[in-house]
Design a protein around this motif. Structure first.
Motif, PDB file in Angstrom:
ATOM      1  N   SER A 125       0.878  -1.188   0.000  1.00 22.76           N
ATOM      2  CA  SER A 125       0.000   0.000   0.000  1.00 22.76           C
ATOM      3  C   SER A 125       0.907   1.227   0.000  1.00 22.76           C
ATOM      4  CB  SER A 125      -0.913  -0.027   1.231  1.00 22.76           C
ATOM      5  OG  SER A 125      -1.697  -1.199   1.249  1.00 22.76           O
ATOM      6  N   HIS A 126       1.502   1.508  -1.142  1.00 22.88           N
ATOM      7  CA  HIS A 126       2.600   2.468  -1.172  1.00 22.88           C
ATOM      8  C   HIS A 126       2.146   3.913  -1.034  1.00 22.88           C
ATOM      9  CE1 HIS A 126       5.343  -0.765  -1.863  1.00 22.88           C
ATOM     10  NE2 HIS A 126       4.670  -1.164  -2.928  1.00 22.88           N
ATOM     11  N   GLU A 127       0.922   4.223  -1.446  1.00 19.68           N
ATOM     12  CA  GLU A 127       0.434   5.584  -1.236  1.00 19.68           C
ATOM     13  C   GLU A 127       0.301   5.867   0.256  1.00 19.68           C
ATOM     14  OE1 GLU A 127      -3.074   6.457  -3.451  1.00 19.68           O
ATOM     15  OE2 GLU A 127      -2.175   5.881  -5.380  1.00 19.68           O
ATOM     16  N   GLU A 128      -0.254   4.894   0.999  1.00 19.19           N
ATOM     17  CA  GLU A 128      -0.381   5.058   2.449  1.00 19.19           C
ATOM     18  C   GLU A 128       1.003   5.079   3.107  1.00 19.19           C
ATOM     19  OE1 GLU A 128      -2.066   3.048   0.568  1.00 19.19           O
ATOM     20  OE2 GLU A 128      -4.206   3.084   1.080  1.00 19.19           O
ATOM     21  N   GLU A 129       1.931   4.312   2.540  1.00 15.72           N
ATOM     22  CA  GLU A 129       3.296   4.293   3.060  1.00 15.72           C
ATOM     23  C   GLU A 129       3.911   5.692   2.991  1.00 15.72           C
ATOM     24  OE1 GLU A 129       7.662   2.393   1.873  1.00 15.72           O
ATOM     25  OE2 GLU A 129       5.880   1.859   0.711  1.00 15.72           O
ATOM     26  N   VAL A 172       2.347   8.526   2.843  1.00 14.16           N
ATOM     27  CA  VAL A 172       1.643   9.395   3.795  1.00 14.16           C
ATOM     28  C   VAL A 172       2.257   9.275   5.184  1.00 14.16           C
ATOM     29  CG1 VAL A 172      -0.555   9.756   5.012  1.00 14.16           C
ATOM     30  CG2 VAL A 172      -0.534   9.462   2.520  1.00 14.16           C
ATOM     31  N   CYS A 173       2.574   8.044   5.591  1.00 14.05           N
ATOM     32  CA  CYS A 173       3.176   7.824   6.915  1.00 14.05           C
ATOM     33  C   CYS A 173       4.544   8.503   7.015  1.00 14.05           C
ATOM     34  CB  CYS A 173       3.310   6.334   7.192  1.00 14.05           C
ATOM     35  SG  CYS A 173       1.740   5.483   7.420  1.00 14.05           S
ATOM     36  N   LYS A 201       4.087  12.227   7.358  1.00  7.31           N
ATOM     37  CA  LYS A 201       3.660  12.613   8.708  1.00  7.31           C
ATOM     38  C   LYS A 201       4.855  12.645   9.652  1.00  7.31           C
ATOM     39  CE  LYS A 201      -1.179  11.073   8.642  1.00  7.31           C
ATOM     40  NZ  LYS A 201      -2.162  10.097   9.211  1.00  7.31           N
ATOM     41  N   LYS A 251      11.618   6.664   2.684  1.00  9.14           N
ATOM     42  CA  LYS A 251      10.841   7.312   1.623  1.00  9.14           C
ATOM     43  C   LYS A 251      11.654   7.348   0.330  1.00  9.14           C
ATOM     44  CE  LYS A 251       8.361  11.525   0.345  1.00  9.14           C
ATOM     45  NZ  LYS A 251       7.948  12.901   0.737  1.00  9.14           N
TER      46      LYS A 251
END
Length: 335
Positions: A5-9, A11-12, A15, A30
């Motif tokens: 789930s690289h889009e969510e990755e 995002v993390c 953050k 990243k």
């Protein structure tokens, strides 16, 4: 990342970097994802190098990080920088097979760009041969050193592999085979050895055994080399396109050389007419079965290991190939 789930990755990471813009682990991770997943190599490399500025000590406990920097430099076609960073990783973890294999492949595909790289490659391939008898390194060592003398090649094969022990150049001449033409078996010989552990050559004994002559060790070695070459060529084809029909054709192309080995299978002796007829009939009937069986084994292993859709070998084995193989078998029996 593990769930892909690289889009969510991302995002993390963002953050984490909003809280601490210089957090080395977030910067580096990243950067790896941007390069490896999104192919944004320049942006990814910038983040990895930035993380290194803030905490170089992090890499001493995470030497594989140098692999990711080297990987990204390779994608940017900066081979010298890629080598510099993979060497940093290997200086911390010198027996890491993942990094050793990366450096082997890096040099294998770039040694012919200039003399400096060629000299580095030759020295490294030699090192890997002494370290762990690395078969791919032997292939590229021969290529980089531009070794064409068949005696020298045979000596190297006998030193670093177990596939040739008894055969000499006379054996290859008798079978009308050129040793350099078979060398690509080294590229995936490790995988081929795994195949032979499950499906040993002895399974073909019933197809070969004859009351009129014994089977020489040299014959088994020639057959083994032909099988190993066809298997390696098939895997190379898999890496190109993953097309099972083309993979099968590569196996068949390699197996086409099997009739050449008949020169070593049947000794050059005087036989009675009945013995000669029996030998010819047995070989003509059974020899093609060996090729068909080996085709099925190699296709089955490749589809299983690489997650390809299973195919029926009969869909790849054409009538024309089979008839040509039988005809060549008959021709070589009569020579």
């Amino acid at each position: 990342m593990d769930l892909h789930s690289h889009e969510e990755e991302i995002v993390c990471y963002d953050k984490a970097l909003k809280i601490n813009p210089n957090l080395p682990q977030a910067l580096f991770s990243k950067g790896v994802t941007l390069s490896h997943i999104y192919k944004k190599h320049t942006e990814g490399l910038s983040l990895m190098l930035k993380s290194n500025e803030y905490e170089e000590e992090m890499m001493n406990g995470f030497p594989i990080g140098y692999f990711w920097i080297a990987y990204t430099y390779e994608k940017l076609d900066k081979i010298d920088e890629s080598l510099r960073y993979i060497d940093k990783g290997l200086s911390i973890d010198p027996e890491n097979l993942f990094m050793l294999d990366f450096k082997t492949n890096l040099l294998a595909f770039n040694f012919d760009k200039n003399d400096k790289l060629k000299n580095i490659a030759i020295a490294f391939f030699e090192y890997r041969l002494e370290l762990d008898n690395h078969f791919k390194s032997l292939y590229y060592f021969i290529k980089a050193k531009e070794i064409h003398d068949e005696n020298t090649i045979l000596e190297l094969l006998k030193k670093y592999t177990a596939i040739v022990k008894f055969a000499d150049l006379g054996t290859f001449t008798k079978c009308e085979l050129k040793l350099p033409d078979l060398l690509k078996f080294l590229l995936h010989y490790d995988k081929y050895l795994t195949l032979r552990q499950t499906y040993p050559l002895s399974r073909y004994l019933n197809h070969l055994i004859s009351p009129n002559h014994s089977i020489s060790s040299e014959f088994y070695e020639i057959m083994d080399l032909i099988f190993a070459k066809s298997f390696s060529d098939a895997i190379e084809e898999y890496y190109k396109a993953g097309n099972m029909k083309l993979i099968g054709e590569e196996i068949l192309n390699g197996l086409s050389f099997l009739p050449n080995a008949i020169f070593e299978l049947i000794p050059n002796e005087e036989y009675t007419q009945d013995e000669a007829v029996a030998i010819m009939a047995h070989t003509y009937l059974e020899y093609p079965n060996i090729a068909v069986c080996e085709l099925g084994i190699q296709i089955g292993l490749i589809t299983g290991n690489f997650g390809l859709e299973k195919v029926d070998p009969a869909d790849i084995l054409s009538d024309s190939w089979y008839e040509e193989f039988r005809e060549n078998t008959l021709i070589y029996i009569n020579l």
